[in-house]
Write an enzyme that holds these catalytic residues in place. Structure first.
Site, PDB file in Angstrom:
ATOM      1  N   ARG A  83      -1.994   0.343   9.985  1.00 13.35           N
ATOM      2  CA  ARG A  83      -3.286   0.965   9.675  1.00 13.35           C
ATOM      3  C   ARG A  83      -3.642   0.619   8.248  1.00 13.35           C
ATOM      4  O   ARG A  83      -2.882   0.912   7.331  1.00 13.35           O
ATOM      5  CB  ARG A  83      -3.220   2.483   9.857  1.00 13.35           C
ATOM      6  CG  ARG A  83      -4.611   3.137  10.021  1.00 13.35           C
ATOM      7  CD  ARG A  83      -4.523   4.655   9.971  1.00 13.35           C
ATOM      8  NE  ARG A  83      -4.098   5.066   8.674  1.00 13.35           N
ATOM      9  CZ  ARG A  83      -3.168   6.015   8.426  1.00 13.35           C
ATOM     10  NH1 ARG A  83      -2.604   6.671   9.402  1.00 13.35           N
ATOM     11  NH2 ARG A  83      -2.830   6.311   7.189  1.00 13.35           N
ATOM     12  N   GLU A 102      -4.089   0.958   0.870  1.00 13.82           N
ATOM     13  CA  GLU A 102      -2.797   0.370   1.234  1.00 13.82           C
ATOM     14  C   GLU A 102      -2.845   0.014   2.716  1.00 13.82           C
ATOM     15  O   GLU A 102      -3.753   0.424   3.440  1.00 13.82           O
ATOM     16  CB  GLU A 102      -1.648   1.365   0.998  1.00 13.82           C
ATOM     17  CG  GLU A 102      -1.750   2.594   1.883  1.00 13.82           C
ATOM     18  CD  GLU A 102      -0.422   3.289   2.150  1.00 13.82           C
ATOM     19  OE1 GLU A 102       0.645   2.743   1.849  1.00 13.82           O
ATOM     20  OE2 GLU A 102      -0.464   4.401   2.709  1.00 13.82           O
ATOM     21  N   ASN A 104      -0.380   0.434   6.066  1.00 10.83           N
ATOM     22  CA  ASN A 104       0.832   1.097   6.562  1.00 10.83           C
ATOM     23  C   ASN A 104       1.387   0.280   7.711  1.00 10.83           C
ATOM     24  O   ASN A 104       0.719   0.125   8.735  1.00 10.83           O
ATOM     25  CB  ASN A 104       0.480   2.495   7.072  1.00 10.83           C
ATOM     26  CG  ASN A 104      -0.169   3.332   5.990  1.00 10.83           C
ATOM     27  OD1 ASN A 104       0.506   3.840   5.113  1.00 10.83           O
ATOM     28  ND2 ASN A 104      -1.493   3.445   6.031  1.00 10.83           N
ATOM     29  N   SER A 109       0.160   6.821  11.614  1.00  8.31           N
ATOM     30  CA  SER A 109      -0.070   7.908  12.571  1.00  8.31           C
ATOM     31  C   SER A 109      -1.529   8.337  12.678  1.00  8.31           C
ATOM     32  O   SER A 109      -2.402   7.748  12.055  1.00  8.31           O
ATOM     33  CB  SER A 109       0.829   9.086  12.236  1.00  8.31           C
ATOM     34  OG  SER A 109       0.606   9.480  10.916  1.00  8.31           O
ATOM     35  N   LYS A 263       4.471  -1.322  -1.494  1.00  7.76           N
ATOM     36  CA  LYS A 263       3.445  -1.394  -2.542  1.00  7.76           C
ATOM     37  C   LYS A 263       3.650  -2.647  -3.404  1.00  7.76           C
ATOM     38  O   LYS A 263       2.691  -3.245  -3.879  1.00  7.76           O
ATOM     39  CB  LYS A 263       3.492  -0.142  -3.416  1.00  7.76           C
ATOM     40  CG  LYS A 263       3.503   1.199  -2.658  1.00  7.76           C
ATOM     41  CD  LYS A 263       2.161   1.569  -2.111  1.00  7.76           C
ATOM     42  CE  LYS A 263       2.049   3.021  -1.648  1.00  7.76           C
ATOM     43  NZ  LYS A 263       2.514   3.316  -0.275  1.00  7.76           N
ATOM     44  N   LYS A 322       2.202   3.901  -8.669  1.00  8.93           N
ATOM     45  CA  LYS A 322       2.770   4.065  -7.326  1.00  8.93           C
ATOM     46  C   LYS A 322       4.216   3.574  -7.222  1.00  8.93           C
ATOM     47  O   LYS A 322       4.488   2.411  -7.512  1.00  8.93           O
ATOM     48  CB  LYS A 322       1.939   3.273  -6.307  1.00  8.93           C
ATOM     49  CG  LYS A 322       0.486   3.718  -6.208  1.00  8.93           C
ATOM     50  CD  LYS A 322      -0.190   3.047  -5.019  1.00  8.93           C
ATOM     51  CE  LYS A 322      -1.566   3.612  -4.775  1.00  8.93           C
ATOM     52  NZ  LYS A 322      -2.138   3.140  -3.498  1.00  8.93           N
ATOM     53  N   GLU A 326       6.313   6.049   0.965  1.00  6.31           N
ATOM     54  CA  GLU A 326       5.260   6.292   1.943  1.00  6.31           C
ATOM     55  C   GLU A 326       5.197   7.781   2.231  1.00  6.31           C
ATOM     56  O   GLU A 326       6.134   8.513   1.955  1.00  6.31           O
ATOM     57  CB  GLU A 326       5.573   5.558   3.262  1.00  6.31           C
ATOM     58  CG  GLU A 326       5.760   4.061   3.121  1.00  6.31           C
ATOM     59  CD  GLU A 326       4.486   3.360   2.720  1.00  6.31           C
ATOM     60  OE1 GLU A 326       3.399   3.848   3.077  1.00  6.31           O
ATOM     61  OE2 GLU A 326       4.571   2.337   2.027  1.00  6.31           O
ATOM     62  N   GLY A 327       4.101   8.200   2.834  1.00 10.69           N
ATOM     63  CA  GLY A 327       4.037   9.564   3.331  1.00 10.69           C
ATOM     64  C   GLY A 327       3.242  10.528   2.466  1.00 10.69           C
ATOM     65  O   GLY A 327       3.093  11.695   2.812  1.00 10.69           O
ATOM     66  N   ARG A 408     -10.152  10.289   7.332  1.00  9.40           N
ATOM     67  CA  ARG A 408      -9.514  11.492   6.779  1.00  9.40           C
ATOM     68  C   ARG A 408     -10.287  11.908   5.542  1.00  9.40           C
ATOM     69  O   ARG A 408     -10.692  11.065   4.742  1.00  9.40           O
ATOM     70  CB  ARG A 408      -8.069  11.179   6.382  1.00  9.40           C
ATOM     71  CG  ARG A 408      -7.150  10.949   7.558  1.00  9.40           C
ATOM     72  CD  ARG A 408      -5.786  10.489   7.081  1.00  9.40           C
ATOM     73  NE  ARG A 408      -5.873   9.229   6.358  1.00  9.40           N
ATOM     74  CZ  ARG A 408      -4.891   8.723   5.629  1.00  9.40           C
ATOM     75  NH1 ARG A 408      -3.756   9.356   5.508  1.00  9.40           N
ATOM     76  NH2 ARG A 408      -5.044   7.562   5.008  1.00  9.40           N
TER      77      ARG A 408
HETATM   78  P1  ADP Z   1       1.237   6.714   0.752  1.00  6.75           P
HETATM   79  O1  ADP Z   1       2.053   5.551   1.215  1.00  6.75           O
HETATM   80  O2  ADP Z   1       2.041   7.801   0.159  1.00  6.75           O
HETATM   81  O3  ADP Z   1       0.266   7.168   1.790  1.00  6.75           O
HETATM   82  P2  ADP Z   1      -1.081   5.678  -0.645  1.00  6.75           P
HETATM   83  O4  ADP Z   1      -1.113   4.446  -1.437  1.00  6.75           O
HETATM   84  O5  ADP Z   1      -1.802   5.648   0.654  1.00  6.75           O
HETATM   85  O6  ADP Z   1       0.427   6.131  -0.488  1.00  6.75           O
HETATM   86  O7  ADP Z   1      -1.658   6.859  -1.521  1.00  6.75           O
HETATM   87  C1  ADP Z   1      -1.716   8.195  -1.064  1.00  6.75           C
HETATM   88  C2  ADP Z   1      -3.084   8.790  -1.341  1.00  6.75           C
HETATM   89  O8  ADP Z   1      -3.386   8.714  -2.727  1.00  6.75           O
HETATM   90  C3  ADP Z   1      -4.200   8.054  -0.651  1.00  6.75           C
HETATM   91  O9  ADP Z   1      -4.393   8.549   0.646  1.00  6.75           O
HETATM   92  C4  ADP Z   1      -5.373   8.321  -1.571  1.00  6.75           C
HETATM   93  O10 ADP Z   1      -5.936   9.601  -1.286  1.00  6.75           O
HETATM   94  C5  ADP Z   1      -4.745   8.387  -2.943  1.00  6.75           C
HETATM   95  N1  ADP Z   1      -4.820   7.057  -3.597  1.00  6.75           N
HETATM   96  C6  ADP Z   1      -3.946   6.050  -3.469  1.00  6.75           C
HETATM   97  N2  ADP Z   1      -4.319   4.975  -4.170  1.00  6.75           N
HETATM   98  C7  ADP Z   1      -5.469   5.311  -4.769  1.00  6.75           C
HETATM   99  C8  ADP Z   1      -6.368   4.625  -5.632  1.00  6.75           C
HETATM  100  N3  ADP Z   1      -6.124   3.371  -6.014  1.00  6.75           N
HETATM  101  N4  ADP Z   1      -7.477   5.277  -6.061  1.00  6.75           N
HETATM  102  C9  ADP Z   1      -7.714   6.553  -5.675  1.00  6.75           C
HETATM  103  N5  ADP Z   1      -6.919   7.256  -4.866  1.00  6.75           N
HETATM  104  C10 ADP Z   1      -5.792   6.656  -4.404  1.00  6.75           C
HETATM  105 MG    MG Z   2      -1.381   6.180   2.523  1.00  2.07          MG
END
Ligand code: ADP
Ligand code: MG
Length: 432
Positions: A83, A102, A104, A109, A263, A322, A326-327, A408
């Site tokens: 996703r 990102e 996944n 899910s 990442k 970051k 994940e999660g 979401r």
């Molecule tokens: P995870 O693997 O924990 O889901 P993500 O990279 O998807 O990590 O980041 C988790 C959440 O953080 C995202 O769903 C988003 O709401 C916020 N986020 C992540 N990267 C950014 C970004 N570059 N700018 C703004 N919000 C972010």
């Molecule tokens: Mg995410």
């Protein structure tokens, strides 16, 4: 008392239709890219070299990857369910742009639950006397698309009596999401079993041809809905994971594809020339992919890393820090980002992180409905995910699709976190 409804917005959220279409149009490219990375040993080795020195979780996955390659891959059919998540970045002139958060590649899910949210929001709109708007909500059924991929992999595996195994957590909060996909498989006369790593450790075995058996039952496809966080593993679970990876069963994903979703890999992809090398002869796909990239920066121990670390310490609100996790709930923002980065700036520990430009979407008002929470209107931002499904047999791609979407939405005061983290809720895009 043991079942709650999944959280959702009262109303669908506006999504620019051009960006929605752009996200769908690039999904097959992302599928090809993830698949290409998973087959590129040198790229993964080179990209993750600095990370695995300091990040034990990634290192362990990487060691399994290497061991399986050394033994020789028994698996010949590959199934990817991913996703790709985006936010709509608001530029200086107010024009929104699609920016990838990102991708996944394991346990992506909510494809199941979100197959039901259109009906919920359509109903709410009708109650509000907005049946014309209700009729404009797009149909969306990722459960079916995901199941079609699993069914294809099962079929190509080629044993009528073999089952599909959902690998699940001990405490399973999101079981109904998985059941939606599972039911689609039973409807196609494919047997599904649900097992945990512990069951695999106790009852899993390989025969001489590395066929995987659970309790004497042959397993064609292992669909991981677990195994993406360090806390999912103890020593026995790592051994179970290795057993699964060594087997001939189709893993969704195999360990190489899981690593392709780190990442660190995402950050390396943004370097000029990398996409071109991974997808030779596909200039258009490369351009579509690159258009979705936000600024991503390596924190390796070199001049480039020193420079960006200093920039982020001086101006933390421009960035997200970051780790390889994940999660949800793992990223660092603002003052916390500054403090952590200051502490680790001269230590190799910093290479377990990457920096990313912070995406700033335009907020909108909505109600977030969550069991046992008071109802109030919130300023919200949304994240759009597109499900990608592909199946490869040997070198031939036999399926490559965009299987549906997920929207979401969360209140702006939460910088991080998805639905499972208790922050975001399920939504439906209303195209504008
Ligand atoms: P995870 O693997 O924990 O889901 P993500 O990279 O998807 O990590 O980041 C988790 C959440 O953080 C995202 O769903 C988003 O709401 C916020 N986020 C992540 N990267 C950014 C970004 N570059 N700018 C703004 N919000 C972010
Ligand atoms: Mg995410």
């Amino acid at each position: 008392q043991v079942v709650n409804y999944a959280p959702f917005t009262l109303l669908p959220s506006a999504v620019p239709s051009a960006l929605f279409e752009q996200a769908y149009a690039v999904q097959q490219d992302f599928n090809l890219l993830v698949d290409a990375i998973s087959q590129n040993k040198e790229f993964l080795e080179h990209t993750l070299a600095s990370t695995i020195k300091v990040d034990d979780f990634t290192a362990r996955l990487f060691r399994i990857h290497m061991q399986v390659l050394e033994e020789g891959l028994a698996q010949s059919v590959f199934l990817g369910i991913n996703r790709s998540d985006y936010m709509f970045d608001c530029g200086v002139d107010g024009t929104p742009a699609l920016k990838q958060i990102e991708i996944n590649t394991i346990a992506a899910s909510f494809g199941g639950l979100t197959s039901r949210t259109v009906a919920v929001h359509g109903w709410v709109l009708k109650v509000l006397g907005k049946s014309k708007e209700a009729s404009r909500l797009l149909p969306n059924n990722p459960s079916k698309g995901l199941a079609l991929g699993i069914a294809k992999a099962w079929e190509l595996y080629g044993s009528q009596s073999a089952v599909v195994m959902f690998l699940v957590e001990e405490v399973q909060r999101n079981i109904f999401d998985q059941r939606c996909v599972e039911n689609e498989l039973w409807n196609r006369n494919i047997r599904v079993i649900r097992k945990q790593f512990r069951d695999v450790f106790e009852k899993g075995s390989l025969d001489d041809a590395k066929r995987l058996y659970m309790d004497g039952q042959e397993v064609a496809v292992v669909y991981y809905r677990e195994g993406y966080m360090p806390k999912n593993y103890n020593q026995q679970n790592w051994e179970a994971r290795l057993l699964l990876e060594r087997s001939r069963a189709v893993k969704c994903p195999d360990v190489a594809t899981q690593l392709a979703g780190t990442k660190k890999v995402q950050q390396e992809l943004s370097r000029p020339g990398t996409l071109e090398r991974l997808l030779p002869g596909r200039a258009e796909a490369v351009a579509r992919i690159r258009a979705t990239f936000a600024g991503l920066y390596s924190l390796d121990m070199d001049e480039e890393g020193d420079k960006i670390a200093a920039t982020a310490i001086a101006d933390p609100d421009r960035f997200v820090l970051k780790p390889q996790r994940e999660g949800g709930g793992n990223n660092l923002y603002g003052e916390e980002l500054r403090q952590v980065l200051e502490k680790i700036r001269d230590s190799p520990e910093r290479t377990s992180y990457i920096l990313m430009d912070k995406i700033k979407p335009q907020p909108a008002m909505n109600y977030l409905l969550r069991a046992h929470s008071p109802l109030r209107v919130s300023e919200c931002i949304s994240e759009l995910g597109i499900f990608g499904v592909y199946v490869r047999q040997g070198t031939e791609m036999v399926m490559n699709t965009a299987a549906g979407h997920l929207l979401r939405t969360k209140a702006i005061e939460h910088a991080d976190g998805g639905v499972a983290a208790g922050v975001a809720v399920l939504d439906t895009p209303y195209l504008v």
